[in-house]
Enzyme design. Structure first.
Site, mmCIF file in Angstrom:
data_model
loop_
_atom_site.group_PDB
_atom_site.id
_atom_site.type_symbol
_atom_site.label_atom_id
_atom_site.label_comp_id
_atom_site.label_asym_id
_atom_site.label_seq_id
_atom_site.Cartn_x
_atom_site.Cartn_y
_atom_site.Cartn_z
ATOM 1 N N ASP A 107 0.808 -1.219 0.000
ATOM 2 C CA ASP A 107 0.000 0.000 0.000
ATOM 3 C C ASP A 107 0.847 1.278 0.000
ATOM 4 O OD1 ASP A 107 -1.316 -2.320 1.049
ATOM 5 O OD2 ASP A 107 -2.987 -1.062 1.662
ATOM 6 N N HIS A 146 -10.644 2.078 0.362
ATOM 7 C CA HIS A 146 -10.503 3.538 0.238
ATOM 8 C C HIS A 146 -10.544 4.018 -1.208
ATOM 9 C CE1 HIS A 146 -9.809 4.418 4.437
ATOM 10 N NE2 HIS A 146 -8.869 3.485 4.506
ATOM 11 N N HIS A 193 -3.899 -4.091 3.091
ATOM 12 C CA HIS A 193 -4.823 -3.338 3.940
ATOM 13 C C HIS A 193 -4.276 -3.005 5.326
ATOM 14 C CE1 HIS A 193 -8.465 -1.653 5.638
ATOM 15 N NE2 HIS A 193 -8.489 -2.586 6.575
#
Length: 274
Positions: free
Chosen positions: A8, A68, A177
């Protein structure tokens, strides 16, 4: 054939790290395709069109996302025009964008990239297990020889369960995540590489990428507050997966956790070799 998956990307610190050093890292690993989760690229929450362009320009071939993905409303529009950026395939029918994409590696191997999102402690959307199977069939129908799955989920159990569910059908199921890299990488009996969470590319001197003072204040007071990305100790977390295109299976998996200093050294060596 080697696939590089980047954890991420958080805010400008994560984007800058890729822009400066991803090409040197890719070359050093002999990676033929680069995938990255970009749902936190815009200030730690969401992704804009300009963010996506920057990430692709840094050398990423496919961007995956997660819960998101819609935090910046413009994503609802540009995701339709950019098939290389995918969203979880188990969003309900009619959601903008696609849940998978077939890319071509540097050596010409067709690679299917599938994105699904877990349901435990996250939005109650459709079944990720059946959605993954549906998208796997789709990308294989489009000629994918190797299939990679980004499982964006909160719990380790859901990620591990999907890995076993898809063992032998895909080359890898890698979790995203939580922003914390786990140490449980392995190859299952059917040839599927798995890792519960690949980690985070961005500032590690905060709380999972965000400024620690604001996060601590929320925990202590219970009051809402604005979060901003942290800035220091920028690191790149990822995983390199070696695959066999003839079988679609993985033969090796290795975690990557590099500091900015280590990445700078790679870039300098690459520049000196030119």
């Amino acid at each position: 054939m080697k696939l590089l998956f980047i954890g991420d990307i958080v805010g400008r610190p994560g984007r800058d790290l890729l822009r400066k050093h991803l090409r040197a890292l890719t070359a050093s690993l002999s990676a033929e395709l680069v995938i990255a989760n970009g749902e936190n690229a815009a200030g730690g929450a969401g992704i804009t069109r300009d963010n996506a362009k920057e990430i692709f320009g840094a050398g990423v071939d496919v961007i995956t996302t997660g819960n998101h993905v819609w935090d910046k409303r413009e994503a609802l529009e540009f995701i339709v025009d950019e098939p290389r950026m995918i969203r979880p395939a188990n969003y309900p029918e009619g959601t903008p964008g696609l849940g998978s994409y077939v890319a071509t590696s540097r050596s010409g191997v067709r690679v299917g990239v599938v994105n699904v999102m877990g349901r435990v402690f996250l939005h109650a959307i459709d079944d990720p297990f059946r959605a993954a199977q549906r998208e796997i069939a789709r990308v294989k129908g489009d000629g994918a020889q190797v299939v990679f799955v980004d499982m964006h989920a909160e719990t380790t159990s859901e990620k591990v369960a999907l890995s076993w569910y898809l063992d032998g059908q895909v080359a890898a199921v890698i979790g995203t995540h939580t922003h914390v890299q786990t140490a449980d990488e392995r190859i299952l009996p059917g040839g599927t590489a798995c890792l519960s969470d690949v980690g985070m590319t961005g500032p590690h001197d905060g709380v999972i990428g965000m400024d620690k003072a604001a996060v601590i204040a929320r925990f202590v007071t219970g009051l809402p507050g604005r979060f901003e990305p942290a800035t220091g100790d920028v690191r790149l977390h990822g995983v390199i997966i070696t695959t066999e295109p003839a079988t679609g299976r993985a033969t090796a998996i290795e975690r990557i956790a590099l500091t900015e200093v280590q990445l700078q050294a790679l870039t300098e060596r690459a520049s000196a070799a030119v």
